[in-house]
Scaffold this motif. Structure first.
Motif, PDB file in Angstrom:
ATOM      1  N   ALA A  18       0.806  -1.210   0.000  1.00  0.00           N
ATOM      2  CA  ALA A  18       0.000   0.000   0.000  1.00  0.00           C
ATOM      3  C   ALA A  18       0.839   1.260   0.000  1.00  0.00           C
ATOM      4  O   ALA A  18       0.364   2.340  -0.319  1.00  0.00           O
ATOM      5  CB  ALA A  18      -0.924   0.010   1.224  1.00  0.00           C
ATOM      6  N   GLY A  19       2.147   1.177   0.340  1.00  0.00           N
ATOM      7  CA  GLY A  19       2.966   2.370   0.492  1.00  0.00           C
ATOM      8  C   GLY A  19       2.886   2.842   1.920  1.00  0.00           C
ATOM      9  O   GLY A  19       1.864   2.727   2.579  1.00  0.00           O
ATOM     10  N   ARG A  75      -2.060   6.002  -5.543  1.00  0.00           N
ATOM     11  CA  ARG A  75      -0.751   5.550  -5.085  1.00  0.00           C
ATOM     12  C   ARG A  75       0.370   6.302  -5.796  1.00  0.00           C
ATOM     13  O   ARG A  75       1.357   6.699  -5.179  1.00  0.00           O
ATOM     14  CB  ARG A  75      -0.613   4.044  -5.295  1.00  0.00           C
ATOM     15  N   THR A  76       0.203   6.512  -7.101  1.00  0.00           N
ATOM     16  CA  THR A  76       1.226   7.236  -7.861  1.00  0.00           C
ATOM     17  C   THR A  76       1.333   8.684  -7.400  1.00  0.00           C
ATOM     18  O   THR A  76       2.431   9.208  -7.165  1.00  0.00           O
ATOM     19  CB  THR A  76       0.896   7.205  -9.364  1.00  0.00           C
ATOM     20  N   GLU A  80       4.433  10.788  -5.450  1.00  0.00           N
ATOM     21  CA  GLU A  80       4.959  12.060  -5.929  1.00  0.00           C
ATOM     22  C   GLU A  80       4.839  13.136  -4.851  1.00  0.00           C
ATOM     23  O   GLU A  80       5.759  13.949  -4.661  1.00  0.00           O
ATOM     24  CB  GLU A  80       4.201  12.488  -7.187  1.00  0.00           C
ATOM     25  N   PHE A  81       3.719  13.124  -4.137  1.00  0.00           N
ATOM     26  CA  PHE A  81       3.508  14.071  -3.048  1.00  0.00           C
ATOM     27  C   PHE A  81       4.574  13.892  -1.969  1.00  0.00           C
ATOM     28  O   PHE A  81       5.162  14.868  -1.476  1.00  0.00           O
ATOM     29  CB  PHE A  81       2.107  13.874  -2.458  1.00  0.00           C
ATOM     30  N   GLY A  82       4.841  12.643  -1.581  1.00  0.00           N
ATOM     31  CA  GLY A  82       5.833  12.371  -0.553  1.00  0.00           C
ATOM     32  C   GLY A  82       7.227  12.818  -0.954  1.00  0.00           C
ATOM     33  O   GLY A  82       7.962  13.379  -0.133  1.00  0.00           O
ATOM     34  N   ALA A  83       7.584  12.580  -2.208  1.00  0.00           N
ATOM     35  CA  ALA A  83       8.914  12.985  -2.685  1.00  0.00           C
ATOM     36  C   ALA A  83       9.051  14.501  -2.675  1.00  0.00           C
ATOM     37  O   ALA A  83      10.096  15.048  -2.273  1.00  0.00           O
ATOM     38  CB  ALA A  83       9.145  12.435  -4.087  1.00  0.00           C
ATOM     39  N   LYS A  84       8.026  15.200  -3.076  1.00  0.00           N
ATOM     40  CA  LYS A  84       8.064  16.660  -3.095  1.00  0.00           C
ATOM     41  C   LYS A  84       8.058  17.228  -1.680  1.00  0.00           C
ATOM     42  O   LYS A  84       8.774  18.196  -1.380  1.00  0.00           O
ATOM     43  CB  LYS A  84       6.875  17.202  -3.887  1.00  0.00           C
TER      44      LYS A  84
END
Length: 211
Positions: A18-19, A75-76, A80-84
């Motif tokens: 799930a991440g 999920r994608t 992207e949100f987490g990386a930013k």
């Protein structure tokens, strides 16, 4: 009030397929719905009758039909949100369809005994999760209202109300709080640092940033 034995234990870890962050949130939803079933144990004959005779309604009458595409999109976009957010301000808007789709997928992955899961972002600024759990061969509809409290070092689940059938909401809320506190599940160990979360009609707006 005794919670359902093993309500949290069979769901599995919050991370994995799930991440990290999004998986922890949906684990929390599943745990809360299953924990709400704990009002049955020790509720007595009158409590069981009330649970079986009620049909609590969520804040909106709409129904999201879950899809794999919507789940994958969430999920994608969450990744992207987490990386930013790790390096600067970030935001993500999550629709009810995306949240419901990922939630349904999650409970299937973990074989959690929750059916007909629906996630709602209500116009008055809170979130709801509705679903059914089985007891004595019958399905019980449960509607849980709450949000995430971001005021501390880590996000915490804040339960505002739990409705199971016609049982008074206060009983269900106390049962769920007991499950969360006993299992040390109230605090979410998210990978991402969330700074705010607001709900409009059908959308959750999440803000994040560096720790």
């Amino acid at each position: 009030m005794t919670p359902v034995p093993g309500a949290a234990g069979g769901i599995g870890p919050a991370t994995g397929a799930a991440g990290g962050g999004i998986g922890a949130i949906f684990k929390a939803i599943a745990v809360v719905l299953l924990g709400a079933g704990g009002v049955i144990v020790g509720a007595g004959v009158v409590g069981v009758v009330l649970i079986f005779t009620g049909d609590p309604q969520p804040c909106a009458g709409r129904v999201s039909t879950p899809t794999t595409a919507a789940s994958n999109e969430l999920r994608t976009r969450w990744k992207e949100f987490g990386a930013k957010a790790a390096t600067g301000p970030a935001s993500i808007g999550i629709t009810e369809l995306q949240a419901t789709s990922r939630g349904v997928e999650y409970v299937k992955e973990k074989d959690a005994p929750v059916t007909d899961l629906q996630v709602y972002f209500c116009p008055d600024g809170h979130a709801e999760a509705a679903g059914k759990v089985s007891f004595l061969g019958r399905d019980i509809k449960i509607v849980v209202s709450g949000t995430l409290d971001l005021s501390g070092a880590k996000p915490e689940i804040q339960i505002d109300s739990v409705r199971a059938g016609n049982l008074p909401g206060g009983i269900g809320t106390r049962a769920v709080d007991l499950v969360l506190n006993t299992g040390d599940l109230k605090t979410l160990n998210l990978d991402e640092h969330l700074t705010s979360i607001t709900y409009t009609d059908g959308v959750a707006n999440v803000q994040g940033g560096p720790r």
